[in-house]
Motif scaffolding. Structure first.
Motif, PDB file in Angstrom:
ATOM      1  N   ASN A 160       5.475   0.815  -9.889  1.00 25.70           N
ATOM      2  CA  ASN A 160       4.625   2.004  -9.942  1.00 25.70           C
ATOM      3  C   ASN A 160       4.141   2.310 -11.355  1.00 25.70           C
ATOM      4  OD1 ASN A 160       4.989   2.254  -7.198  1.00 25.70           O
ATOM      5  ND2 ASN A 160       6.573   3.824  -7.361  1.00 25.70           N
ATOM      6  N   LYS A 161       4.991   2.062 -12.337  1.00 28.20           N
ATOM      7  CA  LYS A 161       4.563   2.273 -13.721  1.00 28.20           C
ATOM      8  C   LYS A 161       3.495   1.262 -14.105  1.00 28.20           C
ATOM      9  CE  LYS A 161       6.174   2.823 -18.469  1.00 28.20           C
ATOM     10  NZ  LYS A 161       7.337   2.968 -19.381  1.00 28.20           N
ATOM     11  N   ALA A 162       3.677   0.013 -13.703  1.00 28.36           N
ATOM     12  CA  ALA A 162       2.672  -1.014 -14.000  1.00 28.36           C
ATOM     13  C   ALA A 162       1.338  -0.664 -13.358  1.00 28.36           C
ATOM     14  CB  ALA A 162       3.170  -2.377 -13.518  1.00 28.36           C
ATOM     15  N   GLU A 205      -2.671  -5.640  -4.547  1.00 28.81           N
ATOM     16  CA  GLU A 205      -3.984  -6.223  -4.765  1.00 28.81           C
ATOM     17  C   GLU A 205      -4.309  -6.320  -6.250  1.00 28.81           C
ATOM     18  OE1 GLU A 205      -7.281  -2.905  -4.266  1.00 28.81           O
ATOM     19  OE2 GLU A 205      -5.848  -2.783  -2.615  1.00 28.81           O
ATOM     20  N   PRO A 206      -5.302  -7.131  -6.617  1.00 29.00           N
ATOM     21  CA  PRO A 206      -5.705  -7.225  -8.021  1.00 29.00           C
ATOM     22  C   PRO A 206      -6.030  -5.853  -8.608  1.00 29.00           C
ATOM     23  CG  PRO A 206      -6.754  -8.965  -6.747  1.00 29.00           C
ATOM     24  CD  PRO A 206      -6.059  -8.071  -5.756  1.00 29.00           C
ATOM     25  N   LEU A 207      -5.518  -5.593  -9.807  1.00 28.52           N
ATOM     26  CA  LEU A 207      -5.713  -4.340 -10.538  1.00 28.52           C
ATOM     27  C   LEU A 207      -5.039  -3.139  -9.879  1.00 28.52           C
ATOM     28  CD1 LEU A 207      -9.441  -4.922 -11.515  1.00 28.52           C
ATOM     29  CD2 LEU A 207      -7.541  -4.794 -13.125  1.00 28.52           C
ATOM     30  N   GLY A 208      -4.285  -3.393  -8.795  1.00 28.83           N
ATOM     31  CA  GLY A 208      -3.400  -2.363  -8.267  1.00 28.83           C
ATOM     32  C   GLY A 208      -3.898  -1.512  -7.137  1.00 28.83           C
ATOM     33  N   GLY A 209      -5.223  -1.338  -7.004  1.00 28.83           N
ATOM     34  CA  GLY A 209      -5.721  -0.455  -5.958  1.00 28.83           C
ATOM     35  C   GLY A 209      -5.651   1.003  -6.354  1.00 28.83           C
ATOM     36  N   PRO A 210      -5.992   1.915  -5.429  1.00 24.69           N
ATOM     37  CA  PRO A 210      -5.950   3.349  -5.728  1.00 24.69           C
ATOM     38  C   PRO A 210      -4.533   3.819  -6.026  1.00 24.69           C
ATOM     39  CG  PRO A 210      -6.314   2.971  -3.385  1.00 24.69           C
ATOM     40  CD  PRO A 210      -6.432   1.637  -4.049  1.00 24.69           C
ATOM     41  N   LEU A 211      -4.418   4.833  -6.873  1.00 18.96           N
ATOM     42  CA  LEU A 211      -3.094   5.242  -7.347  1.00 18.96           C
ATOM     43  C   LEU A 211      -2.245   5.929  -6.289  1.00 18.96           C
ATOM     44  CD1 LEU A 211      -3.355   6.433 -11.062  1.00 18.96           C
ATOM     45  CD2 LEU A 211      -2.154   4.469 -10.126  1.00 18.96           C
ATOM     46  N   PHE A 212      -2.825   6.352  -5.157  1.00 17.34           N
ATOM     47  CA  PHE A 212      -1.965   6.989  -4.154  1.00 17.34           C
ATOM     48  C   PHE A 212      -0.943   6.009  -3.587  1.00 17.34           C
ATOM     49  CE2 PHE A 212      -5.567   5.648  -1.421  1.00 17.34           C
ATOM     50  CZ  PHE A 212      -4.913   5.073  -0.342  1.00 17.34           C
ATOM     51  N   PHE A 213      -1.136   4.707  -3.777  1.00 18.83           N
ATOM     52  CA  PHE A 213      -0.119   3.730  -3.371  1.00 18.83           C
ATOM     53  C   PHE A 213       1.224   4.031  -4.042  1.00 18.83           C
ATOM     54  CE2 PHE A 213      -3.157  -0.114  -2.462  1.00 18.83           C
ATOM     55  CZ  PHE A 213      -3.780   0.620  -1.473  1.00 18.83           C
ATOM     56  N   SER A 214       1.183   4.528  -5.269  1.00 19.98           N
ATOM     57  CA  SER A 214       2.417   4.795  -6.019  1.00 19.98           C
ATOM     58  C   SER A 214       2.874   6.246  -5.904  1.00 19.98           C
ATOM     59  CB  SER A 214       2.225   4.426  -7.498  1.00 19.98           C
ATOM     60  OG  SER A 214       1.182   5.181  -8.084  1.00 19.98           O
ATOM     61  N   HIS A 215       2.208   7.018  -5.053  1.00 18.75           N
ATOM     62  CA  HIS A 215       2.563   8.433  -4.906  1.00 18.75           C
ATOM     63  C   HIS A 215       3.158   8.756  -3.538  1.00 18.75           C
ATOM     64  CE1 HIS A 215      -0.934   9.167  -7.973  1.00 18.75           C
ATOM     65  NE2 HIS A 215       0.151   8.687  -8.555  1.00 18.75           N
ATOM     66  N   TYR A 216       2.435   8.469  -2.462  1.00 16.68           N
ATOM     67  CA  TYR A 216       2.767   9.032  -1.154  1.00 16.68           C
ATOM     68  C   TYR A 216       4.180   8.686  -0.692  1.00 16.68           C
ATOM     69  CZ  TYR A 216      -2.234  10.120  -0.511  1.00 16.68           C
ATOM     70  OH  TYR A 216      -3.513  10.606  -0.617  1.00 16.68           O
ATOM     71  N   SER A 217       4.556   7.412  -0.759  1.00 13.02           N
ATOM     72  CA  SER A 217       5.899   7.034  -0.319  1.00 13.02           C
ATOM     73  C   SER A 217       6.969   7.516  -1.277  1.00 13.02           C
ATOM     74  CB  SER A 217       5.996   5.514  -0.177  1.00 13.02           C
ATOM     75  OG  SER A 217       5.362   5.074   1.006  1.00 13.02           O
ATOM     76  N   PHE A 218       6.577   7.785  -2.510  1.00  5.22           N
ATOM     77  CA  PHE A 218       7.560   8.079  -3.550  1.00  5.22           C
ATOM     78  C   PHE A 218       7.616   9.563  -3.893  1.00  5.22           C
ATOM     79  CE2 PHE A 218       6.234   3.695  -3.873  1.00  5.22           C
ATOM     80  CZ  PHE A 218       7.459   3.057  -3.778  1.00  5.22           C
ATOM     81  N   ASN A 238       0.846  -1.179   0.000  1.00  4.97           N
ATOM     82  CA  ASN A 238       0.000   0.000   0.000  1.00  4.97           C
ATOM     83  C   ASN A 238       0.891   1.243   0.000  1.00  4.97           C
ATOM     84  OD1 ASN A 238       0.802   0.294   2.780  1.00  4.97           O
ATOM     85  ND2 ASN A 238      -0.844  -1.117   3.352  1.00  4.97           N
ATOM     86  N   GLU A 239       0.441   2.326   0.593  1.00  8.68           N
ATOM     87  CA  GLU A 239       1.160   3.599   0.558  1.00  8.68           C
ATOM     88  C   GLU A 239       2.234   3.739   1.614  1.00  8.68           C
ATOM     89  OE1 GLU A 239      -2.430   4.568   3.270  1.00  8.68           O
ATOM     90  OE2 GLU A 239      -1.765   3.050   1.845  1.00  8.68           O
ATOM     91  N   CYS A 240       2.487   2.715   2.419  1.00  8.79           N
ATOM     92  CA  CYS A 240       3.254   2.877   3.663  1.00  8.79           C
ATOM     93  C   CYS A 240       4.713   2.421   3.597  1.00  8.79           C
ATOM     94  CB  CYS A 240       2.557   2.141   4.799  1.00  8.79           C
ATOM     95  SG  CYS A 240       0.847   2.624   5.038  1.00  8.79           S
ATOM     96  N   LEU A 241       5.272   2.211   2.419  1.00 11.32           N
ATOM     97  CA  LEU A 241       6.668   1.795   2.342  1.00 11.32           C
ATOM     98  C   LEU A 241       7.582   2.781   3.065  1.00 11.32           C
ATOM     99  CD1 LEU A 241       8.930  -0.053   1.260  1.00 11.32           C
ATOM    100  CD2 LEU A 241       8.957   1.369  -0.813  1.00 11.32           C
ATOM    101  N   VAL A 242       7.294   4.072   2.941  1.00 10.06           N
ATOM    102  CA  VAL A 242       8.150   5.078   3.556  1.00 10.06           C
ATOM    103  C   VAL A 242       8.138   4.968   5.082  1.00 10.06           C
ATOM    104  CG1 VAL A 242       6.419   6.939   3.706  1.00 10.06           C
ATOM    105  CG2 VAL A 242       8.851   7.507   3.403  1.00 10.06           C
ATOM    106  N   THR A 243       7.063   4.435   5.645  1.00 15.66           N
ATOM    107  CA  THR A 243       7.007   4.262   7.098  1.00 15.66           C
ATOM    108  C   THR A 243       8.081   3.288   7.553  1.00 15.66           C
ATOM    109  OG1 THR A 243       4.616   4.631   6.954  1.00 15.66           O
ATOM    110  CG2 THR A 243       5.472   3.761   9.037  1.00 15.66           C
ATOM    111  N   TYR A 244       8.206   2.162   6.868  1.00 16.51           N
ATOM    112  CA  TYR A 244       9.249   1.186   7.205  1.00 16.51           C
ATOM    113  C   TYR A 244      10.629   1.715   6.859  1.00 16.51           C
ATOM    114  CZ  TYR A 244       6.155  -2.551   8.685  1.00 16.51           C
ATOM    115  OH  TYR A 244       5.254  -3.312   9.406  1.00 16.51           O
TER     116      TYR A 244
END
Length: 556
Positions: A411-413, A379-392, A332-338
């Motif tokens: 993120n591109k996929a 998740e299937p079909l990727g989920g909401p696009l903020f997953f590829s934004h917030y941590s990055f 999800n969006e939390c990679l930056v947390t770890y």
């Protein structure tokens, strides 16, 4: 067959049964009582496709056909034509087919992209004096005005304009006491820690783009950091919401009235980025860096393992403890947390917490193909696009890899799947196309939703496509031009693009949200110059933390 088409089919079947029953049971009869009549068919501009029509021309022809000849004198009062706002529309009528059909046409051109209804009411009478058994209503949404709403400028000038206008949300609309970002444009004193982190990252961009001076940016950061040093924290972590005047926690929900580790990580990501920017040796910038370090080093990341479990927990409350029990597991969006938890010079976590907590989820890996693109994680079909934004916003995914994925590829996929889903439009929402795309969390009519291909409400959110510029520059630029030039009269305002819209429901949000405005400015800059990535990845602690977790990158 889509759910939407299934509903349409059911309505057609129901209407057919209704019409049949009307013919078989004409209503009260007897000497002097006229027979009632029923509705037989509908056509709009010569075709039938249900009772709602999108992309209609400005002079449509609506043809009702009934089971009996119609008294022409009753058409003017028996048919209503009005806009969704209640404006009465003048129309002309022509009778055809032995007077059993009535063709309604507006007297003047309708307005572009506007909702209208045409209704045959019970005031409509047959020549024999009979009454229409059931009203028949058709909804029309007129076509989009294809003309440009603003003068055409160069692509670079347009990107700068979007960044400058959107930056105003964090500069002009910042809370006057704290300097932090309000949750949304109607939040009053409620400021958001994560959204403020995104806003903080826009300050170096604004300085480099000459929207403000370095002195102005430094002064704003001094105000923000001075406030954060005194704000209420819990084991060093900030709450989701704060009172921007007092620094006291504002509960996000009943039990979410304490620490929010994920929102804290978004805030710290911004602070570290700014710390790296204000790198001069003068007293003011030196003091700012020291204050940021004090905030950063006070966060007890390892304490959020809850009794040394190999996973981080999202929330802790002084009243309810760990009751929310929300483990932070990917994807999800939390990679930056770890990443920041591993980077902490004072309260660091080990790699086992990352491997077992973040990546240990059974749904972490994907590997399936959607719309011709393989998705490594999530998740299937990727989920909401903020997953590829917030941590990055700060973590540069270019060449960033570990044993699980290449994160630019991921993120591109994710973005291409979202784009191609909207382009294919399996739910047949009006307006979706290769230039009108982007599903992520945002306001929707009468609520809020984490929009995605698997949770699609027909709402497009500009931040989704615009924050994807580093991954899909061609597709994102096409969306930007559509949003600005074609929808700008409805979508563009004092703080950039409003939060979301639906052409299918003819709805445009009048709101702005910090967590949606911030990524637009930052990710466009990452596409243009890479400045936020360069700053965040230059942090010595971030380099150490990412290496500890097993990442490799040209920036490390």
């Amino acid at each position: 067959m889509s759910f939407k088409n299934l509903l349409l089919l059911c309505s057609i079947i129901w209407l057919g049964v209704s019409c049949k029953s009307e013919k078989e049971d004409p209503g009260p009869s007897g000497p002097g009582v006229p027979a009632s009549f029923g509705f037989n068919s509908l056509k709009v501009n010569g075709a039938y496709s249900g009772f709602k029509y999108n992309d209609v021309n400005l002079k449509p022809k609506v043809r009702f056909t009934f089971s009996a000849p119609i008294n022409n004198a009753t058409v003017a009062n028996g048919v209503t034509f009005q806009s969704a706002s209640g404006e009465k529309i003048a129309f002309t009528s022509v009778q055809e087919g032995g007077d059993s059909s009535v063709v309604i046409t507006p007297s003047a051109d309708l307005k572009y992209l506007t909702s209208y209804s045409v209704t045959a009411t019970k005031a409509l009478k047959s020549k024999a004096g009979g009454m229409l058994l059931n009203e028949v209503k058709v909804e029309l949404i007129t076509a989009l005005d294809a003309t440009d709403k603003f003068p055409v400028i160069s692509d670079e000038a347009l990107l700068t304009l979007v960044q400058r206008q959107t930056f105003k949300y964090f500069w002009d609309f910042a809370h006057p006491v704290s300097g932090l970002a309000r949750e949304r444009d109607s939040s009053g004193d409620v400021v958001t820690s994560g959204g403020s982190g995104f806003g903080i990252m826009t300050i170096p961009i604004a300085i480099e783009r000459k929207f403000i001076t370095r002195a102005q940016g430094l002064e704003r950061m001094q105000k923000i950091v001075s406030f954060l040093k005194k704000a209420q924290t819990f084991h060093g972590a900030f709450p989701h919401w704060l009172n921007g005047a007092t620094g006291v926690v504002v509960p996000f929900s009943d039990k979410d009235n304490g620490a929010d580790l994920v929102e804290t990580s978004f805030l710290v990501q911004g602070l570290l980025t700014v710390r790296q920017y204000f790198n001069e040796g003068n007293a003011a910038e030196t003091a700012l860096r020291a204050d940021i370090n004090a905030i950063w080093e006070a966060v007890e990341w390892d304490w959020f393992r809850k009794n040394n479990e190999n996973v981080l927990y999202w929330h802790w409350s002084p009243n309810f403890g760990w009751d929310m029990n929300h483990q932070i597991r990917g994807w999800n969006e939390c990679l930056v947390t770890y990443a920041l938890a591993a980077s902490s010079p004072t309260h660091s976590i080990d790699k086992t917490v990352y491997d077992n907590g973040w990546a240990g989820n059974s749904t972490f890996r994907n590997g399936n193909e959607y719309y011709g693109t393989t998705l490594p994680l999530g998740e299937p079909l990727g989920g909401p696009l903020f997953f590829s934004h917030y941590s990055f916003l700060g973590l540069n995914p270019t060449g960033l890899t570990d044993r699980f994925a290449n994160y630019f590829t991921q993120n591109k996929a994710h973005t291409l799947i979202n784009y191609n889903y909207c382009k294919a439009n399996p739910q047949q929402y009006y307006g979706y196309s290769d230039q009108c795309w982007g599903l992520t969390a945002s306001d929707i009519p009468n609520g809020y939703n984490a929009n995605s291909p698997s949770n699609d409400k027909g709402v497009i959110t500009p931040t989704a496509a615009l924050s994807a510029f580093p991954y899909t520059p061609t597709e994102s630029m096409k969306a930007l031009k559509f949003f600005y030039y074609k929808l700008g009269d409805k979508l563009w305002g004092e703080y950039g693009f409003r939060d979301a819209f639906s052409l299918d429901q003819l709805w445009f949000a009048d709101t702005y949200l910090a967590i949606d405005q911030g990524p637009i400015v930052v990710m466009i800059e990452n596409y243009r110059s890479g400045l936020p990535w360069k700053l965040c990845m230059s942090s010595p602690e971030v380099k150490t933390g990412l290496k500890k977790l097993g990442f490799t990158s040209p920036a490390l």
